[in-house]
Design a protein around this motif. Structure first.
Motif, short mmCIF file in Angstrom:
data_model
loop_
_atom_site.label_atom_id
_atom_site.label_comp_id
_atom_site.label_asym_id
_atom_site.label_seq_id
_atom_site.Cartn_x
_atom_site.Cartn_y
_atom_site.Cartn_z
N LEU A 8 0.83 -1.21 0.00
CA LEU A 8 0.00 0.00 0.00
C LEU A 8 0.86 1.25 0.00
CD1 LEU A 8 -2.84 -1.04 2.47
CD2 LEU A 8 -3.04 -0.68 0.00
N LEU A 9 1.95 1.21 0.72
CA LEU A 9 2.87 2.35 0.75
C LEU A 9 3.47 2.59 -0.63
CD1 LEU A 9 4.40 4.46 2.45
CD2 LEU A 9 6.15 2.72 2.82
N LEU A 10 3.91 1.53 -1.28
CA LEU A 10 4.44 1.66 -2.63
C LEU A 10 3.39 2.21 -3.59
CD1 LEU A 10 6.51 -1.64 -2.88
CD2 LEU A 10 7.43 0.70 -2.97
N HIS A 11 2.18 1.69 -3.47
CA HIS A 11 1.10 2.14 -4.35
C HIS A 11 0.80 3.62 -4.15
CE1 HIS A 11 -2.57 2.19 -6.65
NE2 HIS A 11 -3.18 2.72 -5.61
N SER A 12 0.72 4.03 -2.88
CA SER A 12 0.40 5.44 -2.60
C SER A 12 1.53 6.37 -3.05
CB SER A 12 0.10 5.65 -1.12
OG SER A 12 1.27 5.46 -0.35
N ALA A 13 2.76 5.87 -3.12
CA ALA A 13 3.89 6.66 -3.58
C ALA A 13 4.01 6.65 -5.10
CB ALA A 13 5.18 6.16 -2.96
N GLY A 14 3.16 5.86 -5.76
CA GLY A 14 3.20 5.79 -7.21
C GLY A 14 4.30 4.89 -7.74
N LYS A 15 4.86 4.08 -6.90
CA LYS A 15 5.94 3.15 -7.28
C LYS A 15 5.33 1.80 -7.67
CE LYS A 15 9.10 6.05 -5.89
NZ LYS A 15 10.01 6.72 -6.77
N SER A 21 11.00 -3.91 -4.95
CA SER A 21 10.57 -2.71 -4.22
C SER A 21 9.97 -3.08 -2.87
CB SER A 21 9.54 -1.94 -5.04
OG SER A 21 10.07 -1.52 -6.26
N LEU A 22 9.15 -4.12 -2.87
CA LEU A 22 8.51 -4.54 -1.62
C LEU A 22 9.55 -5.05 -0.62
CD1 LEU A 22 5.86 -4.82 -0.13
CD2 LEU A 22 5.55 -7.04 -1.20
N LYS A 23 10.56 -5.75 -1.12
CA LYS A 23 11.62 -6.23 -0.24
C LYS A 23 12.36 -5.06 0.40
CE LYS A 23 15.71 -9.15 -0.08
NZ LYS A 23 16.60 -10.06 -0.81
N LYS A 24 12.64 -4.02 -0.38
CA LYS A 24 13.32 -2.84 0.15
C LYS A 24 12.50 -2.16 1.24
CE LYS A 24 15.98 -1.69 -3.97
NZ LYS A 24 16.15 -0.69 -5.05
N VAL A 25 11.19 -2.05 1.02
CA VAL A 25 10.32 -1.40 2.00
C VAL A 25 10.27 -2.20 3.29
CG1 VAL A 25 7.92 -0.77 2.52
CG2 VAL A 25 8.91 -0.19 0.30
N VAL A 26 10.13 -3.50 3.17
CA VAL A 26 10.05 -4.35 4.37
C VAL A 26 11.36 -4.30 5.14
CG1 VAL A 26 9.82 -6.73 5.18
CG2 VAL A 26 8.26 -5.86 3.45
N GLU A 27 12.47 -4.38 4.45
CA GLU A 27 13.76 -4.34 5.13
C GLU A 27 14.04 -2.96 5.73
OE1 GLU A 27 16.53 -5.86 2.25
OE2 GLU A 27 15.98 -7.94 2.69
N ILE A 50 -5.71 -1.65 -7.32
CA ILE A 50 -5.63 -1.42 -5.88
C ILE A 50 -6.57 -0.30 -5.44
CG2 ILE A 50 -4.09 -0.73 -3.99
CD1 ILE A 50 -1.84 -2.22 -5.44
N GLU A 51 -6.66 0.76 -6.22
CA GLU A 51 -7.57 1.87 -5.88
C GLU A 51 -9.01 1.38 -5.77
OE1 GLU A 51 -7.22 5.09 -5.01
OE2 GLU A 51 -5.08 4.72 -4.95
N GLN A 52 -9.44 0.58 -6.74
CA GLN A 52 -10.80 0.05 -6.73
C GLN A 52 -11.00 -0.89 -5.54
OE1 GLN A 52 -13.20 1.08 -8.67
NE2 GLN A 52 -14.70 -0.25 -7.72
N ALA A 53 -10.01 -1.70 -5.23
CA ALA A 53 -10.11 -2.62 -4.10
C ALA A 53 -10.23 -1.86 -2.79
CB ALA A 53 -8.90 -3.55 -4.06
#
Length: 103
Positions: A8-15, A21-27, A50-53
Motif C-alpha cells: 500500500l505504501l508503494l502504491h500510494s507513492a506511485g511506485k 521494491s517490496l523487499k526494500k520497504v520491508v527491510e 488497488i484503488e478500486q479494491a
C-alpha cells in the motif's frame, strides 16, 4: 501484514509493487523479509486495481461500525454504574489504609 502495508505504501507513492521494491520497504522497516511471502503477495496483486479494491473494502467496513455504536453505548452505561461502585470501594480502602498509618 507488514507486506500488505508495504504494498500500500508503494502504491500510494506511485511506485511499482514488485518483489524488489517490496523487499526494500520491508527491510527498511527493520524486519527480515520472507521471499516466499513477498512473491505470493506480488503474484496475488497481479492484475488487481488497488484503488478500486480500497474503495470497495472501505464501504462495508463503515456500515458495521455504525451498527455497533448502540451496543457500545450500553456497555458505557454499565461501566458508569460499576465505576460509581468502584469509587466507593476505593474510598473505603483508602480510609482504612490511612487509619492504619495514623491509628
Amino acid at each position: 501484514m507488514q507486506y500488505v502495508y508495504g504494498a500500500l505504501l508503494l502504491h500510494s507513492a506511485g511506485k511499482p509493487v514488485d518483489e524488489a521494491s517490496l523487499k526494500k520497504v520491508v527491510e527498511a522497516s527493520g524486519t527480515a523479509s520472507d521471499e516466499a511471502q513477498i512473491k505470493a503477495l506480488v503474484a496475488s496483486l497481479d492484475g488487481v486495481d488497488i484503488e478500486q479494491a480500497i474503495k470497495e473494502a472501505a464501504v462495508p467496513v463503515a456500515a458495521p461500525a455504525a451498527a455497533a455504536a448502540p451496543a457500545a453505548e450500553k456497555a458505557g452505561e454499565a461501566k458508569e454504574e460499576k465505576s460509581a461502585e468502584d469509587e466507593a470501594k476505593e474510598e473505603e480502602a483508602a480510609s482504612a489504609g490511612l487509619s492504619a498509618l495514623f491509628g
